[in-house]
Enzyme design. Structure first.
Site, PDB file in Angstrom:
ATOM      1  N   TYR A  65       0.833  -1.208   0.000  1.00 27.45           N
ATOM      2  CA  TYR A  65       0.000   0.000   0.000  1.00 27.45           C
ATOM      3  C   TYR A  65       0.863   1.252   0.000  1.00 27.45           C
ATOM      4  O   TYR A  65       2.079   1.204   0.233  1.00 27.45           O
ATOM      5  CB  TYR A  65      -0.930   0.014   1.208  1.00 27.45           C
ATOM      6  CG  TYR A  65      -0.274   0.418   2.518  1.00 27.45           C
ATOM      7  CD1 TYR A  65      -0.438   1.698   3.042  1.00 27.45           C
ATOM      8  CD2 TYR A  65       0.522  -0.478   3.229  1.00 27.45           C
ATOM      9  CE1 TYR A  65       0.158   2.079   4.234  1.00 27.45           C
ATOM     10  CE2 TYR A  65       1.122  -0.114   4.426  1.00 27.45           C
ATOM     11  CZ  TYR A  65       0.940   1.163   4.922  1.00 27.45           C
ATOM     12  OH  TYR A  65       1.550   1.527   6.098  1.00 27.45           O
TER      13      TYR A  65
ATOM     14  N   LYS B 206       6.479  -1.918   2.228  1.00 28.92           N
ATOM     15  CA  LYS B 206       5.264  -1.301   2.774  1.00 28.92           C
ATOM     16  C   LYS B 206       4.083  -2.254   2.546  1.00 28.92           C
ATOM     17  O   LYS B 206       3.286  -2.083   1.615  1.00 28.92           O
ATOM     18  CB  LYS B 206       5.017   0.068   2.139  1.00 28.92           C
ATOM     19  CG  LYS B 206       4.129   0.993   2.968  1.00 28.92           C
ATOM     20  CD  LYS B 206       4.180   2.401   2.424  1.00 28.92           C
ATOM     21  CE  LYS B 206       3.249   3.342   3.179  1.00 28.92           C
ATOM     22  NZ  LYS B 206       3.677   3.596   4.562  1.00 28.92           N
TER      23      LYS B 206
ATOM     24  N   GLU C  35      12.547   3.099  14.222  1.00 30.45           N
ATOM     25  CA  GLU C  35      11.679   4.179  13.731  1.00 30.45           C
ATOM     26  C   GLU C  35      10.500   4.284  14.680  1.00 30.45           C
ATOM     27  O   GLU C  35      10.637   3.938  15.852  1.00 30.45           O
ATOM     28  CB  GLU C  35      11.260   3.919  12.288  1.00 30.45           C
ATOM     29  CG  GLU C  35      10.632   2.563  12.039  1.00 30.45           C
ATOM     30  CD  GLU C  35      10.299   2.299  10.583  1.00 30.45           C
ATOM     31  OE1 GLU C  35      10.223   3.260   9.791  1.00 30.45           O
ATOM     32  OE2 GLU C  35      10.085   1.126  10.226  1.00 30.45           O
TER      33      GLU C  35
ATOM     34  N   LEU D 239      11.246   1.570   7.242  1.00 31.55           N
ATOM     35  CA  LEU D 239      10.696   1.993   5.962  1.00 31.55           C
ATOM     36  C   LEU D 239      11.391   3.285   5.547  1.00 31.55           C
ATOM     37  O   LEU D 239      11.471   4.229   6.341  1.00 31.55           O
ATOM     38  CB  LEU D 239       9.186   2.227   6.084  1.00 31.55           C
ATOM     39  CG  LEU D 239       8.496   2.652   4.792  1.00 31.55           C
ATOM     40  CD1 LEU D 239       8.454   1.489   3.799  1.00 31.55           C
ATOM     41  CD2 LEU D 239       7.099   3.170   5.070  1.00 31.55           C
TER      42      LEU D 239
END
Length: 281
Positions: free
Chosen positions: A31, A145, A177, A201
């Site tokens: 996505y 992702k 993160e 990511l």
């Protein structure tokens, strides 16, 4: 906001999930969330680049050509008259009998996209926000992702329950993160963030911030750092699509720096706003 993109057609929004869609049953898909400012996409090409990479990493063929998809997404924004918000786009491996292995080659991927009203966090950008720390329990391919977001959901819920903007994640003692954003620290005028490897990511906003740092000749190091480094940093800020750039002034009960947004974070916040304006003018 009543129109959605379903495969190659823009149609009325309705319930479309098939019980045997692999995105629904396995999280077997990818996505993107793309920011829209004043009716215009920001860094759309970069988002499509990442979508294509994610799909390739899980051996998923996208159902639309790149140029066609971009035109369809722009049309979706226009027909829904979206001025400020995001487009959510996902592609699953499609509808097939429930087996763990990939379905036959004649199974068509399912593409769905819709628009959503969403404002930037301007108050937090200007005044700073708070975060909590929690263990990073995600899989080892966070660079893709995918639709598998339950660990992120659990982390974000912890943050919400403590009235925080974000949950900053760590593997052992190393900061990776956050639940839905990248994390930066500032130490002695240097910006530090985790390398864009399989544990994080590579955010589109992250990339733009690195460009801004280069433009302002702010030294940047993409290297690992610890919980202690985070808590004792001069500044901390997070970045993500539509969240943009938000300084973090407190983590758990620990004040960061002076307890107010620092000079480097503020410079990046203003520069990021300018870059959006330049792209949509």
């Amino acid at each position: 906001m009543n129109k959605i993109l379903f495969n190659d057609s823009i149609i009325e929004r309705e319930k479309l999930v098939d019980i045997e869609d692999r995105g629904y049953q396995f999280g077997d898909g990818v996505y993107e969330v793309i920011g829209v400012y004043d009716g215009h996409f920001f860094m759309l090409e970069e988002h499509i680049d990442r979508l294509e990479r994610s799909a390739k990493e899980i051996k998923l063929s996208l159902p639309s050509k790149r140029s066609e998809l971009i035109e369809q997404l722009k049309r979706l924004v226009d027909v829904n008259q979206l001025k400020e918000g995001v487009v959510y786009l996902q592609v699953s491996r499609g509808v097939a009998e429930r087996w763990h292995h990939f379905p036959s080659n004649n199974t068509s991927p399912t593409l769905v996209a819709y628009t959503k009203l969403e404002q930037t966090m301007k108050r937090e950008e200007d005044n700073g926000g708070t975060a909590i720390l929690t263990e990073d329990i995600r899989w080892l391919r966070c660079d893709i992702k995918t639709l598998n977001l339950l660990p992120n959901v659990l982390a974000k819920q912890k943050a919400v329950e403590q009235h925080a903007v974000e949950a900053i994640l760590h593997r052992g003692n190393v900061i990776t993160e956050a639940s839905a954003s990248n994390v930066f620290i500032v130490r002695n005028g240097e910006v530090i963030t985790h390398p864009a490897n399989h544990l994080v990511l590579n955010g589109i906003t992250r990339r733009k911030v690195l460009e801004i740092c280069k433009e302002f000749r702010i030294k940047v190091s993409e290297e690992t750092y610890t919980i202690n480094d985070l808590l004792n940093a001069d500044e901390v800020f997070i970045t993500a699509t539509k969240l943009d750039v938000v300084p973090i002034v407190k983590v758990d009960q620990h004040l960061i720096g002076t307890g107010a947004p620092g000079n480097i974070a503020k410079k990046i916040v203003y520069a990021y706003r300018d870059s959006i304006q330049e792209r949509i003018d």
